[in-house]
Design an enzyme around this catalytic site. Structure first.
Site, PDB file in Angstrom:
ATOM      1  CG  HIS A  80     -22.792  28.378  57.171  1.00 46.84           C
ATOM      2  ND1 HIS A  80     -23.841  27.974  58.523  1.00 46.84           N
ATOM      3  CD2 HIS A  80     -22.650  29.210  57.250  1.00 46.84           C
ATOM      4  CE1 HIS A  80     -24.343  28.988  58.102  1.00 46.84           C
ATOM      5  NE2 HIS A  80     -24.196  30.105  57.538  1.00 46.84           N
TER       6      HIS A  80
ATOM      7  CG  HIS B 228     -27.825  27.968  66.406  1.00 47.02           C
ATOM      8  ND1 HIS B 228     -26.858  28.303  65.459  1.00 47.02           N
ATOM      9  CD2 HIS B 228     -27.580  28.521  67.565  1.00 47.02           C
ATOM     10  CE1 HIS B 228     -26.113  29.402  66.057  1.00 47.02           C
ATOM     11  NE2 HIS B 228     -26.683  29.334  67.597  1.00 47.02           N
TER      12      HIS B 228
ATOM     13  CD  GLU C 126     -25.820  24.474  58.543  1.00 46.23           C
ATOM     14  OE1 GLU C 126     -26.689  24.039  59.229  1.00 46.23           O
ATOM     15  OE2 GLU C 126     -24.954  25.226  58.533  1.00 46.23           O
TER      16      GLU C 126
ATOM     17  NE  ARG D 182     -21.478  32.160  59.420  1.00 51.41           N
ATOM     18  CZ  ARG D 182     -21.641  31.235  59.692  1.00 51.41           C
ATOM     19  NH1 ARG D 182     -20.867  30.404  60.469  1.00 51.41           N
ATOM     20  NH2 ARG D 182     -22.883  30.969  60.211  1.00 51.41           N
TER      21      ARG D 182
END
Length: 237
Positions: A43, A190, A70, A45
């Protein structure tokens, strides 16, 4: 059996905290697959505080199972995904400064936007998944976007289950049942862990994939990565 995709963000966080290349992210991705994991998740960012965009490119060479990227589909992220062409892209509506993902998409409010994004990824041969809360209206909204799958956001389940509230699974079961009825595949992730994964799996019909990072890496500090991956898979049989 439900597939286990290992989120390796925490390995990148550890590497970045010291500089250099220890631990080696690419070697870790190779090893978890060798230990039996059916996928690798990252993921990235915008601030690259853990996974760097170059990591995503480099992982293309070593991920031979399913590769899941993601993120929030901003321009830079979309360009990265088009370049890497992973097995799956999971769309997550996290803010730029979010510590971690903390909500699913409002698939009704953002339906036209998501429909356009999903179609673009699918035209490039990339399976799409939309991160959603276990709300039936959001599942129906996801169907209208044309997405291949949803990923159920499981933080609330994990929190409540840890308090002994097994009924917290009910919205997730209903959401998965509706998704199945609508022809949408179901993923989840999660705060899933060795403590709650078996109960979750046993109550979610046709669960295709779980993405687990923080708990798995934390558990591995005590038990070892290979042991932990095998323990997850045993619980999900």
């Amino acid at each position: 059996m439900t597939k286990l995709s290992v989120n390796i963000n925490k390995i990148a966080t550890l590497r970045n905290s010291r500089g250099g290349n220890v631990p080696d992210l690419l070697q870790f991705a190779t090893d978890v697959q060798g230990f039996g994991a059916e996928g690798v998740t990252i993921h990235p960012r915008p601030d690259e505080r853990h996974i760097r965009y170059q990591d995503a490119r480099d992982l293309v060479k070593v991920v031979y199972t399913e590769y899941n990227i993601e993120g929030n589909p901003m321009d830079n992220f979309m360009d990265l995904v088009f370049e890497c062409k992973p097995t799956q892209v999971t769309l997550v509506p996290d803010a730029v400064n979010a510590l971690t993902s903390n909500a699913g998409w409002d698939t009704i409010k953002h339906q036209s936007y998501l429909k356009e994004i999903v179609a673009e990824f699918q035209r490039n041969g990339i399976r799409t998944s939309i991160f959603v809360d276990p709300v039936l209206e959001m599942i129906e909204g996801a169907k209208a976007t044309g997405t291949n799958r949803i990923e159920l956001y499981t933080e609330e389940f994990a929190h409540q289950y840890g308090l002994g509230n097994e009924k917290a699974i009910e919205p997730y079961t209903k959401a998965a049942q509706l998704a199945n009825d609508l022809g949408i595949g179901v993923n989840a992730g999660h705060d899933l862990s060795l403590q709650n994964i078996e109960f979750f799996k046993n109550n979610i019909p046709d669960l295709l994939e779980v993405s687990i990072g923080h708990a798995l890496i934390s558990e591995s500090l005590y038990l070892g990565v290979e042991n932990v991956i095998r323990m997850y898979q045993q619980k999900m049989k």
